[in-house]
Structures are given as structure tokens and as C-alpha cells.
Enzyme design. Structure first.
Site, mmCIF file in Angstrom:
data_model
loop_
_atom_site.group_PDB
_atom_site.id
_atom_site.type_symbol
_atom_site.label_atom_id
_atom_site.label_comp_id
_atom_site.label_asym_id
_atom_site.label_seq_id
_atom_site.Cartn_x
_atom_site.Cartn_y
_atom_site.Cartn_z
ATOM 1 N N ARG A 134 0.807 -1.222 0.000
ATOM 2 C CA ARG A 134 0.000 0.000 0.000
ATOM 3 C C ARG A 134 0.844 1.279 0.000
ATOM 4 O O ARG A 134 0.315 2.372 -0.224
ATOM 5 C CB ARG A 134 -0.956 0.012 1.205
ATOM 6 C CG ARG A 134 -2.058 -1.042 1.093
ATOM 7 C CD ARG A 134 -3.228 -0.703 1.990
ATOM 8 N NE ARG A 134 -3.801 0.604 1.676
ATOM 9 C CZ ARG A 134 -4.526 1.315 2.535
ATOM 10 N NH1 ARG A 134 -4.733 0.865 3.736
ATOM 11 N NH2 ARG A 134 -5.023 2.497 2.180
ATOM 12 N N TYR A 163 -0.348 11.395 0.131
ATOM 13 C CA TYR A 163 0.350 12.408 0.940
ATOM 14 C C TYR A 163 1.008 13.458 0.057
ATOM 15 O O TYR A 163 1.046 14.646 0.403
ATOM 16 C CB TYR A 163 1.364 11.757 1.895
ATOM 17 C CG TYR A 163 0.700 11.285 3.177
ATOM 18 C CD1 TYR A 163 0.366 12.202 4.171
ATOM 19 C CD2 TYR A 163 0.356 9.949 3.365
ATOM 20 C CE1 TYR A 163 -0.278 11.795 5.336
ATOM 21 C CE2 TYR A 163 -0.279 9.533 4.528
ATOM 22 C CZ TYR A 163 -0.597 10.465 5.519
ATOM 23 O OH TYR A 163 -1.240 10.061 6.656
ATOM 24 N N HIS A 219 -18.119 17.329 25.767
ATOM 25 C CA HIS A 219 -17.704 18.624 26.303
ATOM 26 C C HIS A 219 -18.369 19.749 25.498
ATOM 27 O O HIS A 219 -18.301 19.767 24.270
ATOM 28 C CB HIS A 219 -16.182 18.790 26.279
ATOM 29 C CG HIS A 219 -15.752 19.935 27.140
ATOM 30 N ND1 HIS A 219 -15.790 21.242 26.719
ATOM 31 C CD2 HIS A 219 -15.344 19.968 28.437
ATOM 32 C CE1 HIS A 219 -15.398 22.032 27.705
ATOM 33 N NE2 HIS A 219 -15.115 21.283 28.752
ATOM 34 N N ASP A 253 -10.252 23.809 29.561
ATOM 35 C CA ASP A 253 -11.280 23.514 30.564
ATOM 36 C C ASP A 253 -11.237 22.044 30.986
ATOM 37 O O ASP A 253 -11.361 21.719 32.169
ATOM 38 C CB ASP A 253 -12.654 23.861 29.955
ATOM 39 C CG ASP A 253 -13.759 23.775 30.990
ATOM 40 O OD1 ASP A 253 -13.677 24.517 31.982
ATOM 41 O OD2 ASP A 253 -14.682 22.949 30.820
ATOM 42 N N CYS A 286 -14.907 -8.239 24.985
ATOM 43 C CA CYS A 286 -13.460 -8.063 24.766
ATOM 44 C C CYS A 286 -12.762 -9.421 24.806
ATOM 45 O O CYS A 286 -13.011 -10.236 25.692
ATOM 46 C CB CYS A 286 -12.886 -7.165 25.863
ATOM 47 S SG CYS A 286 -11.093 -6.945 25.733
ATOM 48 N N CYS A 299 -5.738 -5.737 26.800
ATOM 49 C CA CYS A 299 -6.614 -4.777 27.488
ATOM 50 C C CYS A 299 -6.730 -5.134 28.964
ATOM 51 O O CYS A 299 -6.674 -4.260 29.834
ATOM 52 C CB CYS A 299 -8.014 -4.768 26.867
ATOM 53 S SG CYS A 299 -8.062 -3.960 25.267
#
Lengths: 425, 425
Positions: free
Chosen positions: B115, B123, B230, B383, B406, B411
Site C-alpha cells: 500500500r 500524501y 464537552h 477547561d 473483549c 486490554c
């Protein structure tokens, strides 16, 4: 077996579902049970039930003289008695907005007939009928009381219940409304999160009713189609969760997993661009924000039917997954339906909290009540309608736009018609 | 062909991509372009580009003497030059938190090699490299300036960039941090919405780095893992949309479809219980709330790769779907990535807004800028960190809980380790 109970509602059970059914029947026979009593059955598994929901106080029939503003509470409805189950299923199975089947006019009725006994059994296990109408009437009554007080200029307000699959059916309600000579009618979806199969289907049914009929003159129509981010909805659900969290021993409280659970939809509906998963996600995040992210949480999906792929992970499988990870304490939270109904009272309470919880050996599993008539929720409904009456657009650009991959021509026609309806007067 | 342009940046183009590339190169050669200039190319299709993003003002190298608080800005990163593309792809393709392939140690490097030329070409078409580092540095600089002013008790603040697949790599950054003798380190994910493949992968990389090493003593660690709701994130994105809406003729403004677009994920990740779709949905709903639901909108998903099913509907297919419905005016809004990067500058700007827009004959298609260095966004970051330093939990219960399905043992180990790390001091 001795079974502990956590409230003043202490009784002894032998074990399992039979005794539970007896208990439900007893609750249903009460005349004036408190509207939000929690009954907890412990038998290795601790499980909360909100049986009282079916026994919601019945408001007096609303007798409003010369109502000025009609608030049409739109929902799917549920069979009020066991005898209504077949008709209810038949209406669902032949609604192409809800379900698309091959040769639906034949296959739909066949599936409805075949599933009737099984579904009747479920309704008998939650007391013989759906409590959706009772809760909707109570919500309507409280909402209109508040609106009359807070918005005298649009009073008197009268609520109307328009169900898609059960009495009072949308057509009958619209007919009733026409007689009342309203000045203004607000079509208010009671699904906080919009889905083409639910809110969409109800609006298409209203369009279908008026397609070959004259719209009664003199009414100013408008639509509230979604309200997944309303702060008082998040506050209500957060309060329901706090109530359940209090029942856990202090030492394990912080480990309780809050599992938000919503009705799943087929992946083909997700991939069509239906807004439902995104709006449900928004409600979940806002509830957790309200709770200060106090506990672990997850959004899972329930009630899948049929062989096709649906949006997951599924509620029961997720419970199994967490138990495998060693988790033992849970609260299930209905997040996409504002009343107790078969999928809270049977699927969550009996099938998951009681039966599956016991099978998996969970320590504590409780279920948060639906919003029902929580005072904060009624304030929320009132705030939504008040803002809508005072300054809201009569119809939202989102409602008027189809999903990117919509193939439903009814949606196209219906949305054009509503655009016109809500621009009149 | 004469092509109209909408700003003071008016130039003539012949047509198509070649001229566009030339233009980008020109922009890249500027020394001090204004950070948020919008360049619009019209050739039948009207299309906004945020080329300036790649030319974000380079902050001076942050030279903080004796920093007290380190803010580690965590993101995936991108190749800074064409030569770095292969290494970048190799790191992605061999990261099992991001992608799971059979015989990954062989297949991953093979796909990366195969690839590389195609990705290098992309790019080169956006100026020769990813602007993520430039934007992240600028955000870090502005954030630390504000933090020093608003929170002198935790000052001096120093930002560190920890990328997963490009320089500065996480390991190198952690090493650098150790030398600075910090009192406090905040691991701050720059993905507003958590996904196991992105934020999760970066945190697993930090765990892996320290697994066989001693954690430097004396540092109080804490984590900001997600911030999809937020209010200043919603306000920033709403502002970016308002900026684009202003560019549409008044008569069609209300018909413009706002298409929020986020990187898709495989359905198997969704079904495992990854929080990402739900958190992205929350951001979308809050942005529309901020905008007063002024326009139709939709959440769609981009950048699917490979043959397996991914979460839809897809951005390009949705654009086609809307055009079939007769819609002709669009704003694409990146909602899950805070900087311009290959998927805004190439996929959205060149492939969708320019090429596909032209092919479909849309009238106007614009793309909202990423948050980048919008002042409201910097206030938002500030903040988030301020609240975290002052009163936030050092690690959230959600972060510590795995997805219900999972199967990633990394993890499990990583979360236990972070629980311990964030309870020290």
C-alpha cells in the site's frame, strides 16, 4: 427456601417464576399501589422489578371543556388484554414501516397467528396486559395540568393518545380530535430517539389517515419528533439509576456496571442512515455526564428477532460476557422507552434479571424503572412542549429529510405532506 | 475555463486535480499563511479546502524550565514526509489493537509494502506529509500558555506529543518525560470519542513500554480518556459549520445538508461493545443542539478498508443517496478527529468534495475545518485539563472496564496496570 426482600414489601416465595407470577397478580389486584414501589426478589440472584408500573394510578377520564391546544402523545402502544394480543401482532407484522417481509400480506398474518400464544403467555406473566396506556394517560394528565398553569395563553390543553398498534389507535384519536375544535395540535412523539420504524411509522400513519380526507380547517399543526438530548430526560434516567445504586452494599457500589439497554434494530436500518443509534448514544452519554461518570457503563441492545443481523452487542450476551470477566453486579437501564412495557417487565425483569441472572450466578442485578411519572420527567415533557409552543419551529429540517439510503416512498410523500400541513395557518 | 473563487485568495485554475495539486504545493511553500484561510475551488462543483491546515504556524520548540505538570497529547500521528509512509503503515498493520489479521507478522508487513506507493501518492497530493504534528504542537503550546495563567499552582505546564504510528513515538516521548522530573503527568487522549482501536491502542502501548521497566518515581499519573460531550467541543464544531453555512447563497442556506462524518469501524468492533459509535453520536447531537437544529443533518462513516462489513452508511454512498433524492448542497463535517489529516485533506476534500461532487453534479459542497486551533477549541482543551487537575478522578471507571465481548488480553493487563499506576502517590 427463605428469600430476603429489601423493602417493606416482604413476602415469602417458594422459588422461580410461578411464585413470581402469583406475586405479580397480587400486585395487579391492588387498587392504589404506590406508583413506583420496587419489589426485589432474592434467590441467589437479587433482582428488582417494577411491577407497580402496570398498576399506575388511572387518571380520571380527561374531560376538558373547549380545549384550545391538543397534545397528541404518539407511541406504539401495547395490548391492554390478552385477547388483544393477536390484533396487536397483526398490526405490527403488516406494517411495512416497522418490518419488511416478503409477501407480507400473507406472511405477516401467518407470523402474527403463530406468535400469538407465546406473546400472550408473556403478557399473562406481567399481569395480563401492557401498562403503556395507563402510564401515557398519567403522563398526559400531569403534563396538561402543568401546561394549563404555566401557559394560560394556550390553555386549556388536552392530551390525546395515538397508538400505532393498539387502542386508542391513531385514526380513532384523530377523529376524536376533529370534534374538539382545537386551535392548535402538537404531534408529540413519545419516543425520545427517532427511528423510522417507530416515530416514522406513526407519522406515516397520520399522513395515510389524511391522504384521502380533508384536514379539519382552523388547526395550527406542529411536530415534536425527537428529544434525546433534553437535560431533564438525562436527569430522570440518572435519578432512576441513583435509586437503584443505593440498594447495593457500599463496598461494591463502585463496581456495579450500568448497562443501558435499548431495542435493537436490523443492521440494514442502521446502514440506511437511521438516526436512532446515534440519538440513543447521545442520551446514554448525557446520563453518565449527569452521574459524573461514577460507574462503569455500556450501551447494549435488546429484543432482536428473526435471522437477519441486528445492531449489537445484545443485552443478554453482554451480561454473559461481563460475568465471564468476573463482573457480578449490574443495573439494567431502559433508555429508549419512557414507560414500563413488555420489554422492561418481561424481557429485562423476568428473562434477564431473574432467569439469566440466576443461571449466570450474578450477585446483584437490578433494573432501573422507566421514566413513567417521575416528577423530573413530567417537568421535562412540560419544558419540551412549552418551548415548542413558544418558540420552536413547527417542524424540524431533520424530520423533513429522509435517510440517505431511504427507499420508502411513503416517507417521501408523508414528509412533503407534513411540510405543507405545518406551514398552514 | 474561468473559475470563480469566494475569497481574497482568487486564482485561475485550468481544471481538475493537477491544478489543485499545484495549488496545494504553492500553499505549502508559504512561510506564514493565516492559520484558517479557506480556499474554494469552483469548477461546476464548489468545494472548500482547508489547505492552510498543513501550514499551521510552527510553535517555537517548547523550552520549559523545570516543568511541574506534563500534558501528554496522545494521538495516532501521521507521516511527516513521504519517506516515512512505509514505516507508518507498517506500524499500523502490525498493531493488533488496531487491526487483527491472520498471520499478522507476515501479512501486516506485506500489506504495508503493497500500500505504500498509493498512500505516498495521497500524501504528496496534500503537500508531502501529515499536518497532525504541526497542529498538535500548536494546540499544546496554546493549551500550556492558558494553563500556566489559569492554574499557577500546577505550573509550569509542558506538553508532550505521543503518537502511536509516527514521530514523536510514544516510547521516545515517555523517555523524554522521565528526564524532566515531573510532579504530575496527565495522559490526555486527543480523540474526543474513545475507541479501542485508537485511544485503547495508545494506552496499551504505554502499558507495554512500562511493562518491563520501572515507572519513574515521584510522578502522579492520571488519565483523560474521552470528552465527546464537552460543550466547547460542540461549540467549536458548530462554529466551523456556521462559517461554512455563511458561504451559501441565502436562498438555499436552509436546504444545506450537514453531513457529520467519522472514521468507520468494523462491525465486529461495534458488536464487541466498543463505545465509539455511541460517543460520536453524542457529539453530533450536541453540535446540532448548539446550532438550534437549523438544518437537516446526518451522521455517516468514512474510510472503510478491506472486505469485512463496517459500520455504515458510508460518506460517499450517502452523498450519492442524497443526490438521488434531489439534494444538491452539502457541508461535510469531520466530527471525530481534532486536526486536519489525510482523511480530511485527501478523502473529504479531494475524493469526495472535489472528485465525487463533480461526478454527481452537486451545486455546492463545502467541508468544515477540523477544530485545529480555533480559540473555542483551545478553551475547551484547557477547561478539560483544568477540571481534571482540580477535581477529576485520576482514572475513570469506564476506562477500567473492558467491552462486554473483549477478547484482547492486552486490554485486561493494561487496565489493571493503569488502575495501579493512577492510585500511586
Amino acid at each position: 427456601m427463605k428469600l430476603g426482600l429489601d423493602s417493606s414489601e416482604s413476602h415469602e416465595f417458594t422459588s422461580g417464576k410461578l411464585s413470581l407470577i402469583y406475586h405479580i397478580s397480587w400486585r395487579y389486584s391492588c387498587l392504589c399501589p404506590p406508583p413506583d414501589t420496587h419489589v426485589t426478589v432474592v434467590s441467589g440472584v437479587q433482582c428488582t422489578r417494577h411491577l407497580s408500573s402496570a398498576a399506575a394510578p388511572q387518571p380520571a377520564v380527561q374531560n376538558v371543556k373547549d380545549p384550545k391546544t391538543g397534545i397528541v402523545l404518539i407511541n406504539m402502544g401495547g395490548p391492554g388484554t390478552i385477547d388483544e394480543v393477536h390484533d396487536y401482532l397483526l398490526k405490527i407484522m403488516t406494517d411495512r414501516d416497522m418490518i419488511q417481509l416478503p409477501v407480507q400480506s400473507q406472511l405477516g398474518p401467518y407470523i402474527a397467528r403463530r406468535r400469538t400464544p407465546e406473546v400472550q403467555k408473556k403478557y399473562s406473566e406481567i399481569g395480563g396486559g401492557s401498562p403503556i396506556l395507563k402510564w401515557t394517560k398519567r403522563q398526559g394528565e400531569l403534563l396538561c395540568e402543568k401546561l394549563d398553569f404555566l401557559s394560560p395563553e394556550t390553555a386549556p390543553h388536552k392530551y390525546y393518545v395515538a397508538f400505532r398498534y393498539a387502542n386508542p389507535l391513531t385514526d380513532v384519536t384523530l377523529e376524536e380530535m376533529e370534534k374538539d375544535g382545537l386551535e392548535r395540535a402538537v404531534l408529540f412523539s413519545q419516543y425520545p430517539q427517532y427511528c423510522c420504524s417507530t416515530t416514522g411509522s406513526s407519522f406515516n400513519a397520520i399522513y395515510k389517515y389524511y391522504k384521502d380526507r380533508k384536514v379539519p380547517p382552523g388547526i395550527k399543526w406542529s411536530i415534536i419528533d425527537r428529544w434525546s438530548t433534553h437535560p431533564l430526560l438525562a436527569k430522570t434516567i440518572a435519578e432512576r439509576i441513583r435509586t437503584e445504586l443505593k440498594e447495593f452494599p457500599e463496598s461494591i457500589k463502585k463496581d456495579v456496571i450500568i448497562m443501558f439497554t435499548a431495542h435493537s434494530i436490523p443492521l440494514k436500518v442502521v446502514n440506511r442512515g437511521d438516526a436512532y443509534p446515534s440519538e440513543v448514544g447521545a442520551t446514554v452519554q448525557l446520563v453518565m455526564k449527569e452521574l459524573g461518570y461514577c460507574n462503569p457503563y455500556s450501551l447494549v441492545w435488546q429484543s432482536k428477532v428473526g435471522p437477519l443481523p441486528w445492531l449489537g452487542p445484545f443485552t443478554d450476551e453482554s451480561l454473559k460476557g461481563y460475568v465471564k470477566q468476573g463482573k457480578k453486579n449490574f443495573i439494567l437501564v431502559p433508555v429508549a422507552f419512557v414507560n414500563e412495557h413488555i420489554e422492561t417487565l418481561h424481557e429485562l425483569d423476568i428473562e434477564y434479571c431473574h432467569d439469566l441472572g440466576k443461571e449466570l450466578g450474578v450477585e446483584n442485578i437490578r433494573r432501573a424503572a422507566a421514566p413513567n411519572d417521575h416528577p423530573i420527567f413530567i417537568d421535562g415533557l412540560t419544558d419540551i412542549v412549552l418551548n415548542h409552543l413558544k418558540s420552536g419551529p413547527r417542524i424540524s429540517p431533520k424530520f423533513l429529510t429522509r435517510c440517505p439510503h431511504c427507499t420508502n416512498t411513503r416517507c417521501e410523500m408523508s414528509k412533503s405532506w407534513f411540510a405543507q400541513l405545518c406551514s398552514q395557518q
